[in-house]
Design an enzyme around this catalytic site. Sequence first.
Site, mmCIF file in Angstrom:
data_model
loop_
_atom_site.group_PDB
_atom_site.id
_atom_site.type_symbol
_atom_site.label_atom_id
_atom_site.label_comp_id
_atom_site.label_asym_id
_atom_site.label_seq_id
_atom_site.Cartn_x
_atom_site.Cartn_y
_atom_site.Cartn_z
ATOM 1 N N SER A 18 0.913 -1.389 0.034
ATOM 2 C CA SER A 18 -0.032 0.118 0.116
ATOM 3 C C SER A 18 0.845 1.173 -0.067
ATOM 4 C CB SER A 18 -0.887 -0.089 1.151
ATOM 5 O OG SER A 18 -0.279 0.094 2.630
ATOM 6 N N HIS A 114 8.986 2.968 8.549
ATOM 7 C CA HIS A 114 9.003 2.062 9.901
ATOM 8 C C HIS A 114 7.484 2.584 10.654
ATOM 9 C CE1 HIS A 114 9.852 -0.729 12.947
ATOM 10 N NE2 HIS A 114 9.672 0.020 13.760
ATOM 11 N N THR A 146 20.739 2.520 7.752
ATOM 12 C CA THR A 146 22.290 2.323 8.187
ATOM 13 C C THR A 146 22.227 0.857 8.774
ATOM 14 O OG1 THR A 146 21.705 3.123 10.308
ATOM 15 C CG2 THR A 146 22.598 4.764 8.595
ATOM 16 N N GLU A 179 1.229 6.822 7.041
ATOM 17 C CA GLU A 179 2.425 6.525 6.134
ATOM 18 C C GLU A 179 2.206 6.853 4.818
ATOM 19 O OE1 GLU A 179 4.349 2.370 8.256
ATOM 20 O OE2 GLU A 179 2.864 2.217 6.646
HETATM 21 C C1 GAR Z 1 4.154 -0.821 6.804
HETATM 22 O O1 GAR Z 1 3.271 -0.274 7.832
HETATM 23 C C2 GAR Z 1 5.461 -0.553 7.042
HETATM 24 O O2 GAR Z 1 5.576 0.554 7.810
HETATM 25 C C3 GAR Z 1 5.869 -1.652 7.769
HETATM 26 O O3 GAR Z 1 5.352 -2.583 6.828
HETATM 27 C C4 GAR Z 1 4.063 -2.079 6.374
HETATM 28 C C5 GAR Z 1 3.980 -2.710 4.879
HETATM 29 O O4 GAR Z 1 2.610 -2.127 4.398
HETATM 30 N N1 GAR Z 1 7.240 -1.891 7.693
HETATM 31 C C6 GAR Z 1 7.950 -2.504 8.377
HETATM 32 O O5 GAR Z 1 7.565 -2.887 9.794
HETATM 33 C C7 GAR Z 1 9.443 -2.364 8.436
HETATM 34 N N2 GAR Z 1 10.278 -2.700 9.659
HETATM 35 P P1 GAR Z 1 2.408 -2.202 2.765
HETATM 36 O O6 GAR Z 1 3.093 -3.442 2.139
HETATM 37 O O7 GAR Z 1 1.117 -1.980 2.845
HETATM 38 O O8 GAR Z 1 3.012 -0.852 2.359
#
Ligand code: GAR
Length: 221
Positions: A18, A114, A146, A179
């Site tokens: 997403s 994140h 990093t 996000e």
């Molecule tokens: C998001 O909430 C992102 O912040 C998280 O995975 C999700 C992916 O959603 N990422 C992490 O936890 C990385 N440590 P999406 O596939 O719908 O974009």
Amino acid sequence: MVARDKARLVVLASGNGSNFQAIIDACENGRLDAEIVLLVVNRPGAYALERARTHGIPSRLIDHKDFADRESFDAAMAEAIDAARPDWIVMAGFMRILTDDFVDRFQGRLINIHPSLLPKYPGMNTHARALETGDRVHGATVHFVTPTVDAGPPIVQGRLEIFDKDDVESLKQRIHGVEHRIYPLAIDWLVKGSIDFDRAAAQTSPAVVDASGALIVPPSP
Ligand code: GAR
């Protein structure tokens, strides 16, 4: 006047995508002066692949299960990324720990999103941990990557209030909304040169966007 080329983005994803979709939309509606030149996914069933197909974006499946170790998987990814000549490498729900070699190779051009207000809650289960702790504020962070996981210089944080009625699922949904606002915004700043690795590393706190999408704290000059 010579037209400037659009910034070239490679997106790395593992699942639904997403955030990838939010970046696609921002590129397509002109809010982001960038072009996604490649999607790389590490899981065959990732819905992000379908999104790429729908929008005519080249994609590569590099299944980590086909590799003997992290080093060889990361080397295959690095080769695919280099071939696409990206300006920026954007991790959008990419759920693999990267080797130091991979991060070193792309550091300064590699960013991640994140679902917490880092440095709070690096790692997994961020929404449950925020609820268990009794936090009243939660959010998401876009940061440079990093070698230490979820610890690179933050670029922007999106914040929202935790309501009494919130549970993990409702928080997850609301954080996704945050996000989808802050990721295209952060990429726009990078593309325009409003922020870079050194300035992000030097600032004491990152830019902040509130739940309505308003920029409360801009990136430091
Ligand atoms: C998001 O909430 C992102 O912040 C998280 O995975 C999700 C992916 O959603 N990422 C992490 O936890 C990385 N440590 P999406 O596939 O719908 O974009």
